[in-house]
Design a protein around this motif. Sequence first.
Motif, PDB file in Angstrom:
ATOM      1  N   THR A  60      40.545  79.742  -6.556  1.00 26.04           N
ATOM      2  CA  THR A  60      40.565  81.051  -7.228  1.00 26.04           C
ATOM      3  C   THR A  60      41.352  82.092  -6.460  1.00 26.04           C
ATOM      4  OG1 THR A  60      38.494  81.701  -6.146  1.00 26.04           O
ATOM      5  CG2 THR A  60      38.326  80.637  -8.312  1.00 26.04           C
ATOM      6  N   ALA A 117      34.745  86.209  -8.238  1.00 28.35           N
ATOM      7  CA  ALA A 117      34.064  86.885  -9.337  1.00 28.35           C
ATOM      8  C   ALA A 117      34.734  86.626 -10.680  1.00 28.35           C
ATOM      9  CB  ALA A 117      33.991  88.383  -9.066  1.00 28.35           C
ATOM     10  N   GLU A 118      35.992  86.172 -10.667  1.00 29.33           N
ATOM     11  CA  GLU A 118      36.680  85.874 -11.917  1.00 29.33           C
ATOM     12  C   GLU A 118      36.307  84.506 -12.475  1.00 29.33           C
ATOM     13  OE1 GLU A 118      40.851  86.341 -11.410  1.00 29.33           O
ATOM     14  OE2 GLU A 118      40.700  88.400 -10.635  1.00 29.33           O
ATOM     15  N   SER A 119      35.617  83.712 -11.679  1.00 26.62           N
ATOM     16  CA  SER A 119      35.241  82.357 -12.098  1.00 26.62           C
ATOM     17  C   SER A 119      33.916  82.378 -12.846  1.00 26.62           C
ATOM     18  CB  SER A 119      35.116  81.447 -10.871  1.00 26.62           C
ATOM     19  OG  SER A 119      34.445  80.253 -11.193  1.00 26.62           O
ATOM     20  N   VAL A 120      33.908  81.882 -14.097  1.00 30.41           N
ATOM     21  CA  VAL A 120      32.671  81.830 -14.868  1.00 30.41           C
ATOM     22  C   VAL A 120      31.680  80.882 -14.214  1.00 30.41           C
ATOM     23  CG1 VAL A 120      33.536  79.993 -16.404  1.00 30.41           C
ATOM     24  CG2 VAL A 120      31.707  81.507 -17.185  1.00 30.41           C
ATOM     25  N   ARG A 160      26.440  81.901  -8.077  1.00 35.36           N
ATOM     26  CA  ARG A 160      25.829  83.161  -7.650  1.00 35.36           C
ATOM     27  C   ARG A 160      24.343  83.245  -8.009  1.00 35.36           C
ATOM     28  NH1 ARG A 160      29.148  88.413  -9.058  1.00 35.36           N
ATOM     29  NH2 ARG A 160      28.484  87.887 -11.182  1.00 35.36           N
ATOM     30  N   TYR A 170      31.321  80.389 -10.977  1.00 33.37           N
ATOM     31  CA  TYR A 170      30.688  81.119  -9.869  1.00 33.37           C
ATOM     32  C   TYR A 170      29.678  82.127 -10.405  1.00 33.37           C
ATOM     33  CZ  TYR A 170      30.002  84.417  -6.085  1.00 33.37           C
ATOM     34  OH  TYR A 170      29.416  85.251  -5.157  1.00 33.37           O
ATOM     35  N   ARG A 171      30.062  82.873 -11.435  1.00 31.00           N
ATOM     36  CA  ARG A 171      29.186  83.922 -11.956  1.00 31.00           C
ATOM     37  C   ARG A 171      27.901  83.361 -12.559  1.00 31.00           C
ATOM     38  NH1 ARG A 171      33.966  85.669 -14.488  1.00 31.00           N
ATOM     39  NH2 ARG A 171      33.044  85.128 -16.520  1.00 31.00           N
ATOM     40  N   ASP A 172      28.019  82.224 -13.280  1.00 32.65           N
ATOM     41  CA  ASP A 172      26.874  81.726 -14.051  1.00 32.65           C
ATOM     42  C   ASP A 172      26.093  80.610 -13.354  1.00 32.65           C
ATOM     43  OD1 ASP A 172      27.872  83.494 -15.856  1.00 32.65           O
ATOM     44  OD2 ASP A 172      28.261  82.038 -17.446  1.00 32.65           O
TER      45      ASP A 172
END
Length: 483
Positions: A125, A130-133, A140, A135-137
Amino acid sequence: MNHAPLPRSVSSRSSARESAAGAAAREGLVSALERRLRSRGTGGALDVLQAAADTLLNAVAADVWCAVMLDPATLLDTGGLHEHSFPRSVMPRLFEIEHADQMGVDNIRALARRADPVSLLSRSTGGRMAESVYYRDVLRPAGLADELRILLRDGARTWGLFVLCRAEGSRPFTPAEVALAGAVRVPAATALRRSLLLSGIDRDDVPDAAGLLIIDDDQRTRLCTATAERWLGLVQEAHPAPGRRVPYALTALVNKVRTTGPGVQVRSRAISRTGQWVTLSAWRESGRGEGTAGGGPGGGDRTHGCEPDSGSGPASSPGSRSGGTELDHPGATGSGGTRPGETGAADPDPGGTGAGPRTGRNRSAEARPGGSGPETLTYVSLAPSTPRELTAIVLDAYGLTPREREVAQHVLLGRSTAEVSAALHIAEYTVQDHLRKVFDKAGVRSRREFSGELFRRCYLPRLDDPPLTKDGRMRGDTPGAAR
């Protein structure tokens, strides 16, 4: 106080030492894995994954990790090690992103198309996690900072995946650790593929599957699966010598591999009667225990030696067997090999070949004459040389035509309409037409729904004990089911 920069020669020597140290560490890790695999000789696919995981985690620590087996036809999960995996709360979203949406820069399907089968999410990335879905869902919410993936790929086929994660507050993965982790992929993939050859189901109902032969040093066939027998029949010379039952290509390969050490793979190719090239891969392993035909990396299920059959005649069909035959035995006829026998009590059709129960001595576990220890056997796999895409058996459940299965296969591998069109040499509107029929038969309306439906119906219920073919494809039936 200012320090003068190091002379270029000193800097170069330091870089060379670091490079040499990294190479030595990778070689040491591979050697350690190979020793561990040999010591687990009688294990199956999960034992291979556990041995590789133990070796890898000793060198590259992880707070959360899993080792996954993948169906090379669809890249969907077929089982694995999940005791130290992600929290259950994030798993539904993980499967959705990975297999239904097929999103993310390091998605399995994207990684499978890359030259480098090792990825680190923070690197992929460019540091913009933070732009990676994914990573976010997934990461994290689970308190994880980064993820390292090692794809277990042997040739064009993908057999499994290692996933290592570090938590928030743990030190980041270093470039040296990423390189070190990648060193396990080749021996692990090779051992995983071999374990499936030894333990997978073979009923000669998969046209492009791999078959397995096991041959002893007396040139006698200990085991010949139905698919291997079919390939041998196709590879036979146009004008074989009187009484010959196997192609010279196999005899030459077996003699060549006998000059190598245990685990070393030797390959050759032969032209079949249909014009298709067939790849023959051979390696040597020692028999290591009761009920096993060998103890190599990933040595698998109960394969057995057999005594010669009395009065064995010509094979009556591609699925028939004749026992105790030699590679170049003048009295042998037909195009078959031996079927597995049993150790002790009769076992009803252990290989799923429909051949019925047999009894016999397990010669593979016996010591060699003169007390020299367990004998070394030669294993040979036979499979098509062409790198064309596999067709998953589970797709048959939807009643798809051969062309519809091909289109569905490409969709499951994450390919676009244009890519499918180019691969199958058909127009894009024809691809779309086939897709509409596939979706109608599967009861779905989109690619995303199709991938998710297939995973939920055919893969998810079987992850604890998947019925796999000898090349890792998920079966739509059970090992004991009739064709």
